[in-house]
Design an enzyme around this catalytic site. Sequence first.
Site, PDB file in Angstrom:
ATOM      1  N   ASN A  10       0.883  -1.173   0.000  1.00  0.00           N
ATOM      2  CA  ASN A  10       0.000   0.000   0.000  1.00  0.00           C
ATOM      3  C   ASN A  10       0.918   1.218   0.000  1.00  0.00           C
ATOM      4  OD1 ASN A  10      -1.791   2.037   0.463  1.00  0.00           O
ATOM      5  ND2 ASN A  10      -2.374   1.374   2.536  1.00  0.00           N
ATOM      6  N   TRP A  11       1.023   1.851  -1.157  1.00  0.00           N
ATOM      7  CA  TRP A  11       1.935   2.998  -1.274  1.00  0.00           C
ATOM      8  C   TRP A  11       1.404   4.230  -0.560  1.00  0.00           C
ATOM      9  CZ3 TRP A  11       3.083   2.730  -7.286  1.00  0.00           C
ATOM     10  CH2 TRP A  11       3.963   1.659  -7.541  1.00  0.00           C
ATOM     11  N   LYS A  12       0.126   4.218  -0.206  1.00  0.00           N
ATOM     12  CA  LYS A  12      -0.498   5.384   0.435  1.00  0.00           C
ATOM     13  C   LYS A  12      -0.272   6.621  -0.442  1.00  0.00           C
ATOM     14  CE  LYS A  12       0.012   3.030   4.819  1.00  0.00           C
ATOM     15  NZ  LYS A  12       0.220   3.072   6.249  1.00  0.00           N
ATOM     16  N   HIS A  96      -9.474   1.487   5.165  1.00  0.00           N
ATOM     17  CA  HIS A  96      -8.163   1.516   5.811  1.00  0.00           C
ATOM     18  C   HIS A  96      -8.234   2.351   7.095  1.00  0.00           C
ATOM     19  CE1 HIS A  96      -3.937   2.393   6.529  1.00  0.00           C
ATOM     20  NE2 HIS A  96      -3.691   1.290   5.841  1.00  0.00           N
ATOM     21  N   GLU A  98      -6.392   4.578   8.182  1.00  0.00           N
ATOM     22  CA  GLU A  98      -6.182   6.023   7.958  1.00  0.00           C
ATOM     23  C   GLU A  98      -7.446   6.688   7.415  1.00  0.00           C
ATOM     24  OE1 GLU A  98      -2.640   5.367   5.701  1.00  0.00           O
ATOM     25  OE2 GLU A  98      -1.643   4.746   7.548  1.00  0.00           O
ATOM     26  N   GLU A 168      -5.405  -4.753  10.557  1.00  0.00           N
ATOM     27  CA  GLU A 168      -4.281  -3.842  10.796  1.00  0.00           C
ATOM     28  C   GLU A 168      -4.490  -3.097  12.114  1.00  0.00           C
ATOM     29  OE1 GLU A 168      -2.297  -2.789   6.767  1.00  0.00           O
ATOM     30  OE2 GLU A 168      -3.891  -1.359   7.123  1.00  0.00           O
ATOM     31  N   GLY A 174       2.832   1.870  10.887  1.00  0.00           N
ATOM     32  CA  GLY A 174       3.848   2.920  10.792  1.00  0.00           C
ATOM     33  C   GLY A 174       4.663   3.112  12.055  1.00  0.00           C
ATOM     34  N   SER A 214       3.550  -2.542  10.220  1.00  0.00           N
ATOM     35  CA  SER A 214       4.994  -2.668  10.434  1.00  0.00           C
ATOM     36  C   SER A 214       5.575  -4.002   9.982  1.00  0.00           C
ATOM     37  CB  SER A 214       5.337  -2.385  11.908  1.00  0.00           C
ATOM     38  OG  SER A 214       5.018  -1.040  12.218  1.00  0.00           O
ATOM     39  N   GLY A 235       2.977  -1.115   4.225  1.00  0.00           N
ATOM     40  CA  GLY A 235       3.171   0.285   3.878  1.00  0.00           C
ATOM     41  C   GLY A 235       4.639   0.613   3.671  1.00  0.00           C
TER      42      GLY A 235
HETATM   43  P1  13P Z   1       3.164   0.123   7.658  1.00  0.00           P
HETATM   44  O1  13P Z   1       3.631  -1.149   6.981  1.00  0.00           O
HETATM   45  O2  13P Z   1       3.915   1.335   7.219  1.00  0.00           O
HETATM   46  O3  13P Z   1       3.066  -0.051   9.126  1.00  0.00           O
HETATM   47  O4  13P Z   1       1.671   0.380   7.114  1.00  0.00           O
HETATM   48  C1  13P Z   1       0.757  -0.640   7.192  1.00  0.00           C
HETATM   49  C2  13P Z   1      -0.449  -0.256   6.418  1.00  0.00           C
HETATM   50  O5  13P Z   1      -1.170   0.648   6.798  1.00  0.00           O
HETATM   51  C3  13P Z   1      -0.708  -0.959   5.158  1.00  0.00           C
HETATM   52  O6  13P Z   1      -1.986  -0.683   4.678  1.00  0.00           O
END
Ligand code: 13P
Length: 258
Positions: A10-12, A96, A98, A168, A174, A214, A235
Amino acid sequence: MERRPIVMANWKMNKQPNEAIAYIQTAAKAVASYPDVEPILAGQDVLLQSMVDAAEDTTIEIGAENVYWKEEGAYTGETSPKVVANLGVQYVIIGHSERRNYFRETDEMVNLKALAALRNGLKPIIALDETVQTESNNAHMHWIVNQVIEALKGVSKDQMQSVVLAYEPTQAIGSGMAMGPEQAQKDLYMIRETVSDMFDAKVAEQLRILYGGSVKPENAYAIMRQRDIDGVLVGNSALDPDNFIELVKLAHQAKKTK
Ligand code: 13P
């Protein structure tokens, strides 16, 4: 029952257009060596067309990070699931953490979006978050089970073949602090049991459930070896194509132990 593991980046809100294409070119050949793993890249809407084009003739699948729940109309700034599907995108992340936390998406909105994705031929990766980890075990279980029930309202047994769930825990996203593999396994087992109660044992057995938060090459194998964990949603670490390739390889190795 064999479930094909997924490694999804997930590149966000990262990657410039040229970086997105270069990433796909770097990863395509290497991930094709592991056909028993499904590699998926999710990027911003504005990158999707060039991602689909770059991934043509590769084994990489493309996902969106969000869609609206209507096909068309006066909804300025929103993205139609129908348009996304017509671009050749196969997957979309729904709900998600976020989106839930920064954009106030509710369980009801997540459900509407999941149904809209399915209606338009997109496979939803429905993300479940967890914010009550430190409270009692009962509250923790109730929180997760409730999200599963609310997200899958009105989804048919047939449609469940196209659904993927992703767990998640918010504090693991993160933070560099992934959940322990055994705890993640316990939570994913509970999610699968909930799906079994809502539909039936066969639907639950076929369903792919991912862990996210993570994940990196150093911890991915231990996570993906768990019985109910069918891959990872990644991420930060997967912003680097070499890590993405490594994660696909680890998914392949973990699958052999199951
Ligand atoms: P991280 O791998 O940066 O913790 O992010 C996880 C995530 O939100 C994937 O959708």
